[in-house]
Design a protein around this motif. Structure first.
Motif, PDB file in Angstrom:
ATOM      1  N   ASN A 122       0.892  -1.189   0.103  1.00  0.00           N
ATOM      2  CA  ASN A 122       0.307  -0.147  -0.215  1.00  0.00           C
ATOM      3  C   ASN A 122       0.823   1.110  -0.155  1.00  0.00           C
ATOM      4  N   GLN A 123       2.034   1.254   0.811  1.00  0.00           N
ATOM      5  CA  GLN A 123       2.922   2.351   0.736  1.00  0.00           C
ATOM      6  C   GLN A 123       3.405   2.653  -0.690  1.00  0.00           C
ATOM      7  N   LEU A 124       3.716   1.541  -1.610  1.00  0.00           N
ATOM      8  CA  LEU A 124       4.328   1.795  -2.665  1.00  0.00           C
ATOM      9  C   LEU A 124       3.328   2.318  -3.768  1.00  0.00           C
ATOM     10  N   ALA A 125       1.926   1.631  -3.443  1.00  0.00           N
ATOM     11  CA  ALA A 125       0.964   2.159  -4.353  1.00  0.00           C
ATOM     12  C   ALA A 125       0.336   3.462  -3.913  1.00  0.00           C
ATOM     13  N   ASP A 126       0.662   3.984  -2.710  1.00  0.00           N
ATOM     14  CA  ASP A 126       0.053   4.984  -1.978  1.00  0.00           C
ATOM     15  C   ASP A 126      -1.424   4.875  -1.883  1.00  0.00           C
ATOM     16  N   ALA A 127      -1.588   3.651  -1.389  1.00  0.00           N
ATOM     17  CA  ALA A 127      -2.942   3.270  -0.867  1.00  0.00           C
ATOM     18  C   ALA A 127      -3.324   3.219   0.398  1.00  0.00           C
ATOM     19  N   PRO A 128      -4.865   3.605   0.924  1.00  0.00           N
ATOM     20  CA  PRO A 128      -4.977   3.742   2.306  1.00  0.00           C
ATOM     21  C   PRO A 128      -4.540   2.452   3.047  1.00  0.00           C
ATOM     22  N   LEU A 129      -4.184   2.752   4.623  1.00  0.00           N
ATOM     23  CA  LEU A 129      -4.011   1.749   5.351  1.00  0.00           C
ATOM     24  C   LEU A 129      -4.925   0.624   5.630  1.00  0.00           C
ATOM     25  N   ILE A 130      -6.275   1.190   5.756  1.00  0.00           N
ATOM     26  CA  ILE A 130      -7.213   0.349   5.972  1.00  0.00           C
ATOM     27  C   ILE A 130      -7.318  -1.125   5.017  1.00  0.00           C
ATOM     28  N   ASN A 131      -6.712  -0.923   3.791  1.00  0.00           N
ATOM     29  CA  ASN A 131      -6.523  -2.114   3.035  1.00  0.00           C
ATOM     30  C   ASN A 131      -5.675  -3.403   3.461  1.00  0.00           C
ATOM     31  N   SER A 132      -4.885  -2.864   4.488  1.00  0.00           N
ATOM     32  CA  SER A 132      -4.000  -4.026   5.125  1.00  0.00           C
ATOM     33  C   SER A 132      -4.760  -4.547   6.239  1.00  0.00           C
ATOM     34  N   LEU A 133      -5.938  -4.033   6.452  1.00  0.00           N
ATOM     35  CA  LEU A 133      -6.553  -4.846   7.850  1.00  0.00           C
ATOM     36  C   LEU A 133      -7.178  -6.193   7.315  1.00  0.00           C
ATOM     37  N   LYS A 134      -7.149  -7.204   8.104  1.00  0.00           N
ATOM     38  CA  LYS A 134      -7.734  -8.380   7.749  1.00  0.00           C
ATOM     39  C   LYS A 134      -8.698  -9.122   8.894  1.00  0.00           C
ATOM     40  N   TRP A 135      -9.938  -9.288   8.730  1.00  0.00           N
ATOM     41  CA  TRP A 135     -10.717  -9.754   9.863  1.00  0.00           C
ATOM     42  C   TRP A 135     -10.427 -11.046   9.530  1.00  0.00           C
ATOM     43  N   ASN A 136     -10.150 -11.929  10.737  1.00  0.00           N
ATOM     44  CA  ASN A 136     -10.017 -13.568  10.606  1.00  0.00           C
ATOM     45  C   ASN A 136     -10.938 -14.177  11.641  1.00  0.00           C
ATOM     46  N   PRO A 137     -12.220 -14.508  11.039  1.00  0.00           N
ATOM     47  CA  PRO A 137     -13.417 -14.837  11.945  1.00  0.00           C
ATOM     48  C   PRO A 137     -13.232 -16.315  12.564  1.00  0.00           C
ATOM     49  N   GLU A 138     -12.209 -16.962  11.854  1.00  0.00           N
ATOM     50  CA  GLU A 138     -11.854 -18.313  12.242  1.00  0.00           C
ATOM     51  C   GLU A 138     -11.087 -18.524  13.448  1.00  0.00           C
ATOM     52  N   HIS A 139     -10.447 -17.423  13.922  1.00  0.00           N
ATOM     53  CA  HIS A 139      -9.595 -17.425  15.113  1.00  0.00           C
ATOM     54  C   HIS A 139     -10.417 -16.852  16.354  1.00  0.00           C
ATOM     55  N   GLU A 140      -9.851 -17.387  17.303  1.00  0.00           N
ATOM     56  CA  GLU A 140     -10.449 -16.932  18.663  1.00  0.00           C
ATOM     57  C   GLU A 140      -9.405 -15.782  19.042  1.00  0.00           C
ATOM     58  N   THR A 141      -9.966 -14.814  20.057  1.00  0.00           N
ATOM     59  CA  THR A 141      -9.278 -13.947  20.736  1.00  0.00           C
ATOM     60  C   THR A 141      -8.086 -14.288  21.727  1.00  0.00           C
ATOM     61  N   GLN A 142      -6.871 -13.849  21.962  1.00  0.00           N
ATOM     62  CA  GLN A 142      -6.111 -14.442  22.693  1.00  0.00           C
ATOM     63  C   GLN A 142      -5.712 -13.057  23.845  1.00  0.00           C
ATOM     64  N   ILE A 143      -5.666 -13.310  25.096  1.00  0.00           N
ATOM     65  CA  ILE A 143      -5.304 -12.423  26.174  1.00  0.00           C
ATOM     66  C   ILE A 143      -3.863 -12.733  26.666  1.00  0.00           C
ATOM     67  N   VAL A 144      -2.866 -11.978  26.232  1.00  0.00           N
ATOM     68  CA  VAL A 144      -1.537 -12.311  26.659  1.00  0.00           C
ATOM     69  C   VAL A 144      -1.236 -11.426  27.833  1.00  0.00           C
ATOM     70  N   LEU A 145      -0.235 -11.951  28.823  1.00  0.00           N
ATOM     71  CA  LEU A 145      -0.064 -11.322  30.046  1.00  0.00           C
ATOM     72  C   LEU A 145       1.661 -11.265  29.853  1.00  0.00           C
ATOM     73  N   ILE A 146       2.167 -10.079  30.097  1.00  0.00           N
ATOM     74  CA  ILE A 146       3.427  -9.509  30.075  1.00  0.00           C
ATOM     75  C   ILE A 146       3.705  -9.083  31.442  1.00  0.00           C
TER      76      ILE A 146
END
Length: 507
Positions: A267-291
């Protein structure tokens, strides 16, 4: 379209579609109704979308609108109002060209014949300078300095009295990060923590950065990484807008909305919007990570349902459990709902309300449970809400009872302020017809003994028949009853704002 043809007659999309045309540089005094608490003295600063137009061009997503800063100054029962545009590099370039020349989160810039493919290739390695620095999301203090934030590493110092843009700071010059969340945590001792993405030993890592409080020195010069974790998908790290902090942990909620790093480069090379880089992955659960806050190392991961979120309400430890409260959605359609075309056509879109059908949910995690144990996310109250706030100074990262928010129920009560009792499930609300409040900020009363002893401050705007009206609302936080308000008439349309910070007057 008449009100009879509208799917959501109680929601006026005009409040998000306005463009401020004239700044209010000199403070104007408001007309007071009710009685301002004598102890309430200080400055409420707000940030949010200010103008969708540049010349004959228009932004395509709400997150792209030029940052407009607002200031409500409260002293001796008198309230004044100002608003100024943030003078980011992006703002200055667009104004100079009289068109959109910098690609945004959801808007592609008008092609620049002087901007070659080699320029865009070089920009990939310097995202802080190549991407838009339109910091229109939030405002946070670093010591006695105030900064406007977005999710790129560039922040802007602003004058809390004049709203002048004083300094542009690229955090990548202080610490090796390529982005960060728009909501850092400010600790009681003045230290600031934020989560960003960094290249560690040639691998992408989510990192926690500490900016140590220093009365006499630059907090950014002393910035350093105090925690890190490996993304679930190294080339598709999770999108993060907020994070949590408790007594012993930094809490990272890895949702299934990811950012394609290869997509960012393309997208940077094509000067395209960042939102095009976002992907929703409905087959995956959410993870909570503790640091661990002590060692900086990842301690353990847990699982919960597939969900999308922008804002964490609070996180805390109690009785061997970690509690994570957040405003959760079933998917990431809320981002699509913020496209300008989506807002303009919402009244004929039968799915629009469902896109914003979020709920405050609680995830209770047994800290001694094995790695990757699944814990359900339960609904705190059956009421849609967003931009949540708590009694932050005393209860951030600690057990708490109350939070405050605005309604996200487009088809029910989009102009409501909400108080939720997380212990009993009781909900108290405030609303006025055709009135749209912003995020409510809690200000404790002097010598307060109870968690909700104080007031809520919220900036108000009205629907299309009152485009130039803005107000500061003061509610009693216990009862949600109106105490006072200060109303102003601005010289041009007043857009709805997003986030802010209250600076109490110091004795």
């Amino acid at each position: 379209m008449s009100s009879y043809d509208q799917l959501y007659p109680n929601c006026d999309p005009d409040v998000w579609l306005r463009s401020c045309e004239l700044e209010v540089e000199k403070p104007i005094e408001g007309e007071i109704t009710g009685e301002m608490p004598s102890w309430l003295r200080g400055t409420l600063l707000r940030n949010g979308p200010g103008s969708l137009k540049v010349g004959s061009t228009r932004f395509e997503h709400l997150f792209d609108s030029a940052s407009l800063l607002h200031r409500f100054a409260i002293q001796d029962g008198i309230v004044t109002y100002q608003c100024r545009f943030l003078r980011s590099n992006t703002f200055n370039k667009n104004r100079a060209a009289n068109r959109i020349v910098v690609t945004e989160f959801g808007t592609k810039a008008v092609p620049d014949p002087c901007h070659t493919i080699f320029d865009r290739l070089a920009a990939v390695f310097n995202p802080g300078e190549a991407m838009s620095d339109n910091a229109m999301i939030s405002i946070y203090p670093f010591g006695d300095e105030i900064y406007a934030f977005t999710e790129t590493p560039v922040i802007h110092r602003i004058d809390p009295i004049t709203l002048d843009t004083l300094e542009r700071k690229n955090l990548a010059d202080s610490i090796a990060i390529v982005n960060h969340t728009a909501h850092p945590h400010v600790m009681p001792n003045g230290d600031v923590y934020n989560v960003g993405m960094s290249l560690v030993k040639c691998r992408i890592r989510h990192v926690v950065v500490k900016f140590p409080f220093n009365e006499k020195g630059d907090m950014f010069q002393r910035a350093h990484i105090v925690g890190h974790m490996k993304p679930r998908w190294e080339l598709h790290p999770a999108y993060m807008h907020t994070f949590g902090i408790t007594e012993n942990y930094f809490v990272i909620v890895e949702q299934p909305l990811s950012v394609s790093l290869l997509g960012v480069v393309k997208n940077q090379l094509a000067d395209a919007p960042l939102i095009n880089s976002l992907k929703w992955n409905p087959e995956h659960e959410t993870q909570i990570v503790l640091i661990s806050r002590k060692t900086g190392e990842e301690v353990k991961r847990y699982r919960t349902e597939t969900l999308f979120y922008l804002h964490i309400i609070n996180t805390f430890e109690q009785d061997g459990k970690l509690v994570v409260d957040l405003c959760a959605y079933k998917d990431a359609k809320a981002l699509d709902a913020m496209y300008i075309q989506s807002i303009e056509t919402m009244q004929s879109n039968a799915n629009y309300a469902d896109w914003f059908r979020g709920r405050p949910k609680r995830i209770e995690i047994l800290l001694d449970a094995p790695q990757f144990t699944h814990f359900d996310a339960t609904v705190l109250v059956d009421y849609g809400c967003e931009t949540p706030r708590i009694h932050y100074d005393l209860y951030n990262g600690r057990p708490y009872r109350y939070f405050y928010a605005i309604s996200s129920e487009v088809d029910v009560s989009p102009g409501s302020l909400i108080k939720v009792d997380t212990m009993t499930g009781e909900v108290k609300t405030w609303s006025n017809v055709n009135c749209y409040p912003s995020e409510p900020i809690f200000v404790p009363a002097p010598n307060a003994k109870e968690e909700d002893e104080g007031v809520l401050l919220s900036a108000l705007v009205w629907g299309s028949n009152r485009q130039r009206a803005v107000a500061l609302l003061v509610l009693d936080a216990r009862s949600m009853r109106e105490v006072a308000r200060a109303e102003f008439i601005t010289p041009s349309p007043a857009p709805k704002c997003l986030h802010g910070w209250f600076l109490p007057e110091r004795a």
